[in-house]
Design an enzyme around this catalytic site. Structure first.
Site, PDB file in Angstrom:
ATOM      1  N   ASP A 281       0.858  -1.169   0.000  1.00  0.00           N
ATOM      2  CA  ASP A 281       0.000   0.000   0.000  1.00  0.00           C
ATOM      3  C   ASP A 281       0.902   1.229   0.000  1.00  0.00           C
ATOM      4  O   ASP A 281       2.121   1.126   0.156  1.00  0.00           O
ATOM      5  CB  ASP A 281      -0.978  -0.018   1.188  1.00  0.00           C
TER       6      ASP A 281
HETATM    7  C1  BGC Z   1      -4.847   3.350  -0.126  1.00  0.00           C
HETATM    8  C2  BGC Z   1      -5.021   2.354  -1.233  1.00  0.00           C
HETATM    9  C3  BGC Z   1      -4.833   3.037  -2.551  1.00  0.00           C
HETATM   10  C4  BGC Z   1      -3.466   3.685  -2.584  1.00  0.00           C
HETATM   11  C5  BGC Z   1      -3.162   4.373  -3.887  1.00  0.00           C
HETATM   12  C6  BGC Z   1      -3.560   4.135  -0.259  1.00  0.00           C
HETATM   13  O1  BGC Z   1      -3.480   5.163   0.653  1.00  0.00           O
HETATM   14  O2  BGC Z   1      -4.886   2.684   1.107  1.00  0.00           O
HETATM   15  O3  BGC Z   1      -6.278   1.751  -1.140  1.00  0.00           O
HETATM   16  O4  BGC Z   1      -4.976   2.123  -3.597  1.00  0.00           O
HETATM   17  O5  BGC Z   1      -3.402   4.644  -1.551  1.00  0.00           O
HETATM   18  O6  BGC Z   1      -3.945   5.466  -4.079  1.00  0.00           O
END
Ligand code: BGC
Length: 746
Positions: A281
């Site tokens: 993530d």
């Molecule tokens: C989120 C993800 C997301 C990623 C990219 C993160 O902060 O938890 O779900 O896909 O950012 O935007």
């Protein structure tokens, strides 16, 4: 003869697929042999593009040079056919000309915004959900996007957690079916098609159980609960062929998911034999330092890579440290080879080595930009997502005959959402310049739909979260002039979503107070609630005759709402999450374990498991939702009293439409395993069917149960069923229902 022919065909197909696969694996291996250590680390590195940021940015001014020197394998938030084309051209200047993968959070639509995933889950309509993901993929793929960070398949039992809006709610079965439907929708007919995007099951795992519903928080749970409740939708995604997984911010029982060997290697790549790759993530590799799991970014890179995290989103830990770690013998080369192989395989499968620009197609992008069929589909799923919570005295749908002067009905529309546009889009959606023309507000849609001669009055009344009551007087004036008042209230678009946990999930600002004032006029009031999560609105629940839960419904929200208000569509949504009476009741979910002292009824407080200041039941149970018509259930019967281990049992029930409108009912079947070697939930959803019934029509709905559906994880985590007695409940929600019983025997 026919059989022979199909067998031969199957063998040929198998050989063809294996040959293609063989070719891809061979191509991957030959490329891998040419790669330097730095280039390998580069493939495992993902940066945010120049467009929007969905997390805290690391400033890095040599981004473009890094792409040219093969230090970037993928980018997120670099969208649009032209932009992705430019960036791809840079990647093709690198020594080995390995194309970039472009990822993006296409969570509930790209150009056309669909209802938030939690709302769509309320439709229980798997083909419609699949179609919504399909359309999102078609639009995104035309804009150069190869990969969406969806579906989010985290089970969520805590509405304080803002990210409940992104998932399918609290139930493992419904969550699993929706997970698979979304994967199929995004990935379409398979990679190689220019309208298929790679899906990503996230956040692996158990992120939905963050303590206290506070985002990014720790998770502590038994392995059995993990397997029973939180992993099934991930497993369903893996089985549906999802291309990628994203790990999660939380630690699970003390080990950050990003560095979690058990989750990523033992379970995902081992037990489930997952062949795709795992992306971290946003920054979660580096965040293991704050977790206190590693000392520094070097330790973070080593821990994540060794635990099976293949790509580092925005931490820069892999690109900065993996080469040195390998040289120092602290991370073995096969760890990198394995990760790079997984990533390259996807790039080959997507056809990017044959034509790196095949997705970035301005012509296709233009065609999909204003595709009217997409808007129609958005309206269809939006109205299917609406949940009618209350409809006393059949206040809805609006009917001409019901007004004082049917030739001149007067309707007051009050509230901060009446003319709202972007607030219907929800958290994970993009703002496009011409959105105001495409998004239908409730006001515009009602104006279009109202009968000729209708007088429509409008007052905003109040804002969403501010405390000004200055608009109340005008709102009351409009209400007094009208025959009926439709009030639209709720949460602003950014109140549920990532990092949007709330300790209070009441209606913000003075909205509830305004509703009280409007009800005090004595005029009939209908309340529409827009939100990304279950809210608590007890006064309204008890005092307003008609309540419609309208979530954030996307681009065609207004039309969908007008369809429901005027009865052009009979609401059929059923809640995918339990609605609590107060925050103190959270976590609250239908499939709980009984205690040794269950309360006999709502008022039983005599040394039983209960709150002394709250009834035990929730405000609205899982699976609940009304219709303009009434569905009567009768004649529940089982084909046999005993289910044998190799047998099956048919469960029949008659459902009759006893009201005045044709309507669709979601017939739900729950079971209870009365005694288990580990205790079993009071109810578990096992199957459901949607049936459309005309007025007066009766239908026998048949479910077929097999022992497989009675399996659970025992104390040793073996997934098996146990002989014994089972209750079956069939009805229109998780509460009540007709009941029968059978025995499972070897
Ligand atoms: C989120 C993800 C997301 C990623 C990219 C993160 O902060 O938890 O779900 O896909 O950012 O935007």
């Amino acid at each position: 003869m026919k059989r022979n022919f199909s067998t031969i065909l199957a063998i040929l197909l198998f050989q063809l697929v294996s040959a293609q696969r063989g070719t891809i694996d061979q191509r991957v291996d030959s490329l891998l042999r040419l790669m330097t250590l730095e280039e390998k680390a580069g493939q495992m590195n993902q940066y945010n593009g120049p467009w929007a940021a969905t997390g805290p940015l690391t400033n890095d001014d040599q981004l473009l040079d890094q792409i040219k020197t093969g230090k970037v394998g993928s980018m997120l938030n670099a969208t649009g056919a032209a932009r992705t084309r430019e960036l791809q051209a840079l990647a093709l200047q690198s020594r080995l000309k390995i194309p970039l993968l472009f990822g993006q959070d296409v969570i509930h639509g790209y150009r056309t915004i669909f209802p938030i995933p939690l709302a769509e889950a309320a439709s229980w309509d798997l083909p419609a959900i699949e179609r919504s993901a399909r359309i999102a993929a078609v639009e995104a793929a035309a804009a150069g996007i190869h990969w969406t960070f969806a579906p989010m398949v985290d089970i969520a039992r805590d509405p304080r957690w803002g990210r409940v809006m992104e998932g399918a709610g609290e139930d493992p079965l419904l969550g699993s079916l929706i997970s698979a439907a979304r994967v199929k929708g995004f990935q379409g007919k398979g990679f190689g098609q220019t309208d298929a995007v790679m899906a990503c099951a996230k956040h692996f795992a158990a992120y939905g159980a963050a303590v206290g519903g506070r985002d990014y928080n720790s998770v502590d749970m038994s392995e059995r609960q993990l397997w029973e409740t939180y992993l099934p939708p991930f497993e369903a995604a893996a089985k549906a062929g999802v291309a990628t997984f994203m790990n999660s911010f939380n630690d699970l029982n003390g080990i950050p998911a990003t560095g979690n060997d058990y989750l990523q290697k033992t379970v995902l790549k081992g037990k489930w034999n997952f062949k795709g790759f795992v992306v971290s993530d946003w920054g979660s590799v580096g965040e293991m330092i704050s977790h206190g799991y590693v000392q520094d970014s070097i330790g973070a890179a080593a821990a994540a890579a060794k635990a099976g995290c293949d790509m580092d989103m925005e931490s820069r830990a892999f690109i900065r440290h993996l080469p040195a770690l390998v040289k120092a013998g602290k991370v073995k080369m096969p760890v990198l080879d394995e990760a790079v192989r997984r990533i390259l395989r996807k790039k080959f499968e997507m056809g990017l080595f044959d034509d790196s620009f095949r997705y970035s197609n301005e012509q296709r992008e233009k065609e999909q930009w204003n595709n009217p069929a997409h808007l129609e589909a958005a309206r269809d799923i939006a109205r299917k997502s609406i949940v009618l919570l209350k409809n006393e005295n059949s206040s809805l749908p609006l009917r001409k005959a019901w007004f004082r002067d049917p030739a001149k009905p007067v309707i007051a529309m009050v509230g901060p959402f009446v003319k709202a546009k972007s607030d219907h889009l929800g958290f994970w959606s993009y703002d496009w310049p011409d959105d105001s023309l495409r998004i239908s507000s409730t006001w515009e849609a009602v104006q279009r739909r109202a009968w000729p001669g209708t007088e429509l009055l409008y007052a905003r009344g109040c804002g969403i979260s501010d405390s000004s009551r200055a608009g109340f007087a005008e709102a009351l004036q409009m209400a007094t002039r009208a025959d009926i008042v439709i009030v639209t209230i709720g949460e602003a678009r950014d109140m549920s979503g990532e990092a949007k946990s709330r300790s209070s999930i009441r209606l913000p600002g003075v909205q509830e107070e305004m509703v009280k004032a409007l009800v005090a006029t004595g005029k009939p009031v209908v309340v529409l609630i827009h939100a990304g999560r279950p809210l608590v609105f007890n006064w309204i629940r008890e005092n307003v005759p008609a309540i419609v839960y309208a979530w954030w419904l996307g681009t065609r929200a207004g039309d969908a709402i007008a369809d429901v208000l005027f009865g052009d569509y009979n609401p059929s949504g059923k809640l995918p999450m339990t609605f609590p009476r107060s925050e103190g009741q959270i976590p609250v979910y239908y499939n709980y374990f009984n205690t040794g002292r269950p309360a006999k009824n709502e008022n039983d407080l005599n040394y039983v498991s209960a709150y002394t200041d709250l009834p035990n039941s929730p405000a609205y149970p899982f699976g609940y939702g009304l219709s303009y018509t009434r569905f009567a259930y009768s004649n529940l019967s089982l084909s046999e009293p005993v289910l044998r281990s190799k047998g099956r049992i048919r469960v029949n029930v008659t459902v009759r439409n006893e009201g005045d409108y044709a309507g669709e009912e979601t017939v739900q079947l729950y079971i209870r395993d009365r005694v288990g070697s580990v205790v079993r939930p009071v109810k578990e959803l096992k199957q459901f069917q949607k049936v459309l019934l005309q007025t007066g029509e009766s239908r026998t709905v048949t479910f077929t149960l097999t022992p497989d559906e009675l399996r659970f994880y025992d104390a040793q985590l073996r997934y098996r069923y146990e002989p014994g007695d089972f209750d079956v409940f069939v009805g229109g929600s998780s509460a009540g229902g007709l009941q029968a019983a059978f025995a499972l025997k070897p």
